[in-house]
Design an enzyme around this catalytic site. Structure first.
Site, PDB file in Angstrom:
ATOM      1  CB  CYS A   1      -1.018  -0.059   1.237  1.00  0.00           C
ATOM      2  SG  CYS A   1      -0.406   0.263   2.703  1.00  0.00           S
TER       3      CYS A   1
ATOM      4  CB  CYS B   1       0.837   1.649  -4.025  1.00  0.00           C
ATOM      5  SG  CYS B   1       0.775   0.137  -4.764  1.00  0.00           S
TER       6      CYS B   1
ATOM      7  CB  CYS C   1       1.890  -0.862  -7.334  1.00  0.00           C
ATOM      8  SG  CYS C   1       1.058  -0.500  -6.114  1.00  0.00           S
TER       9      CYS C   1
END
Length: 220
Positions: free
Chosen positions: A94, A168, A172
């Protein structure tokens, strides 16, 4: 370059200097026959640097560096084919690695036990795990007080079989050959325990479903 030279140049306290040398010795013993001293010291050094600028309790820095370096080295061993335990590995990501991913990690470890491996990380790691998230997990008997926000690294992402992302976005990491899944969950930052409970319970349902898909028996 030796550990003593690396850390002396950064004017660390003597306590940190001694602690890091001891950590390097322990890691070298743990990874005997897998990684050499230079690799281990490099990972320990870069792990220390990850936390040095924002640690809320500086005395814990060597311990955090050792724990993170060990995780990274385990991941690297897996990537390079030195570690074959057959267990599925899941990475929860996250933004701040302070709430959602930590609760998911806690649930996964609690339910999977020794049957699977899980890690967590954040694109912009915070300074501490959300206290309300800790309290919400404690209500159902899961202790996440020993966890800490940390970044992800390439070897950790590459070592994961399944990567669960939670808000995210483009930050990510994407590596081919990995299973990715986005969990849409409210961010518990700034919320009360009452507000976090529904998020917590949603995470439990998702973790149990993931374990079933991975054919990992849930212990709880």
């Amino acid at each position: 370059m030796s550990t003593s030279t690396q850390y002396h140049r950064r004017d660390l306290s003597m306590d940190h200097h001694i602690a890091l040398r001891s950590a390097a010795t322990r890691l070298t013993e743990h990874f005997t026959g897998i990684f050499g001293t230079e690799t281990i010291e490099r990972f320990l050094h870069t792990s220390y640097e990850q936390f040095a600028g924002k640690a809320t309790v500086p005395n814990f820095l060597p311990l955090l560096a050792e724990r993170f370096a060990k995780q990274r080295l385990i991941a690297l061993a897996r990537v390079e084919g030195h570690h074959h335990d057959g267990k599925p590995t899941v990475l929860f990501l996250c933004t701040h690695n302070a709430g959602r991913s930590q609760m998911a990690l806690g649930y996964f470890q609690h339910l999977a036990g020794e049957h699977a491996t899980a890690w967590s990380g954040g694109s912009e790691p915070g300074t501490e795990v959300n206290p309300a998230a800790i309290d919400a997990m404690a209500e159902i008997g899961i202790d996440i007080t020993t966890e800490y926000p940390k970044p992800w690294t390439d070897e950790i992402v590459q070592a994961a079989d399944v990567i669960i992302t939670m808000g995210c976005g483009d930050a990510c990491p994407i590596f081919p050959g990995r299973r990715y899944e986005e969990w849409t969950l409210d961010d518990p930052a700034g919320l009360t325990v009452d507000d976090i409970r529904p998020i917590r319970d949603d995470i439990e349902r998702r973790v149990r479903a993931l374990l079933a898909e991975l054919e990992v028996p849930a212990e709880g």
